[in-house]
Design an enzyme around this catalytic site. Structure first.
Site, PDB file in Angstrom:
ATOM      1  N   HIS A   1       8.599   3.057   8.729  1.00 23.17           N
ATOM      2  CA  HIS A   1       8.366   2.139   9.854  1.00 23.17           C
ATOM      3  C   HIS A   1       7.150   2.620  10.654  1.00 23.17           C
ATOM      4  O   HIS A   1       7.028   3.820  10.918  1.00 23.17           O
ATOM      5  CB  HIS A   1       9.612   2.078  10.741  1.00 23.17           C
TER       6      HIS A   1
ATOM      7  N   SER B   1       0.832  -1.217   0.000  1.00 24.80           N
ATOM      8  CA  SER B   1       0.000   0.000   0.000  1.00 24.80           C
ATOM      9  C   SER B   1       0.864   1.263   0.000  1.00 24.80           C
ATOM     10  O   SER B   1       0.469   2.277  -0.584  1.00 24.80           O
ATOM     11  CB  SER B   1      -0.995  -0.006   1.165  1.00 24.80           C
TER      12      SER B   1
HETATM   13  C1  GAR Z   1       3.836  -0.766   6.683  1.00 22.33           C
HETATM   14  O1  GAR Z   1       3.062  -0.523   7.825  1.00 22.33           O
HETATM   15  C2  GAR Z   1       5.295  -0.428   6.957  1.00 22.33           C
HETATM   16  O2  GAR Z   1       5.456   0.698   7.763  1.00 22.33           O
HETATM   17  C3  GAR Z   1       5.772  -1.681   7.633  1.00 22.33           C
HETATM   18  O3  GAR Z   1       5.167  -2.721   6.903  1.00 22.33           O
HETATM   19  C4  GAR Z   1       3.910  -2.266   6.386  1.00 22.33           C
HETATM   20  C5  GAR Z   1       3.873  -2.537   4.907  1.00 22.33           C
HETATM   21  O4  GAR Z   1       2.628  -2.226   4.383  1.00 22.33           O
HETATM   22  N1  GAR Z   1       7.195  -1.778   7.637  1.00 22.33           N
HETATM   23  C6  GAR Z   1       7.921  -2.232   8.662  1.00 22.33           C
HETATM   24  O5  GAR Z   1       7.415  -2.680   9.666  1.00 22.33           O
HETATM   25  C7  GAR Z   1       9.428  -2.178   8.460  1.00 22.33           C
HETATM   26  N2  GAR Z   1      10.118  -2.413   9.671  1.00 22.33           N
HETATM   27  P1  GAR Z   1       2.424  -2.054   2.832  1.00 22.33           P
HETATM   28  O6  GAR Z   1       3.015  -3.306   2.172  1.00 22.33           O
HETATM   29  O7  GAR Z   1       0.946  -1.988   2.639  1.00 22.33           O
HETATM   30  O8  GAR Z   1       3.126  -0.795   2.421  1.00 22.33           O
END
Ligand code: GAR
Length: 206
Positions: free
Chosen positions: A108, A13
């Site tokens: 993050h 996302s």
């Molecule tokens: C997001 O919340 C991002 O901040 C987190 O993974 C999710 C990915 O969502 N990242 C971490 O925790 C990195 N340490 P997405 O695939 O929908 O962008």
């Protein structure tokens, strides 16, 4: 420095939010390539639907340095100038970081340095904090470390679950990732110790 390489492992996302900012001309950049370490990542499929170059470099069973060498090769092939980790659930090697010095960003879902690592939203709930949020930072060799570019706050409400808190934080993530990329691409920022400052901007008069 406008060619972005997006690295993701799952839903994507944040990648989609960046792609939307570019499409809506709120961000002057282009996505040169999307790379995932997991073939089943939804983000990879979404990138293809958007007509972008999407490459899977599977990480299963591959040693870290060798894996990073393969990913760097893909990024180089596509002339990537700025690497954006968007839910890329791997620690990068020193080799990777040296290949793109101060050219790798990560998002993050917590106010770092609180709650690095996995399940940051769970960690925040378990700890009982009243506010959490998200952070975009430059990547160094340590986990969720590196100088901070932008943070945004999200309140933790009574009755929150990890899902409701994650959704509130995610909304902020989608907003600040674009802002952070814009800031880096605009140049004029300076690193003083760990502090990222923009000396060209007049200090705001709170
Ligand atoms: C997001 O919340 C991002 O901040 C987190 O993974 C999710 C990915 O969502 N990242 C971490 O925790 C990195 N340490 P997405 O695939 O929908 O962008």
């Amino acid at each position: 420095m406008r060619r972005l390489g997006i690295l993701l492992s799952g839903r994507g996302s944040n990648f989609e939010a960046i792609a939307a900012s570019i499409a809506e001309k709120r961000l002057d950049a282009e996505i040169a390539v999307v790379v995932s370490n997991r073939p089943e990542a939804r983000g990879l499929e979404r990138a293809r639907e958007l007509g972008l170059t999407a490459v899977c470099v599977p990480s299963k069973g591959v040693e870290r340095q060798e894996y990073d060498r393969r990913v760097v090769e893909v990024l180089r092939e596509h002339n990537v100038e700025l690497v954006c980790l968007a839910g890329f659930m791997r620690l990068l090697s020193g080799y990777f970081i040296r290949e793109f010095p101060m050219r790798i960003l990560n998002i993050h879902p917590s106010l770092l340095p609180s709650f690095p690592g996995l399940d940051a939203q769970h960690q925040a709930l378990d700890y009982g904090v009243k506010v959490s949020g998200c952070t975009v930072h430059f990547v160094d060799e340590n986990l969720d470390s590196g100088p901070i570019l932008i943070q945004a706050v999200a309140p933790v409400l009574d009755g929150d679950t990890a899902d409701t808190l994650s959704a509130r934080i995610l909304k902020e993530e989608h907003r600040i990732y674009t802002e952070a990329i814009r800031l880096v691409l605009a140049g004029g920022w300076k690193l003083e110790g760990r502090r990222v400052t923009q000396p060209d901007l007049p200090p705001s008069r709170g």
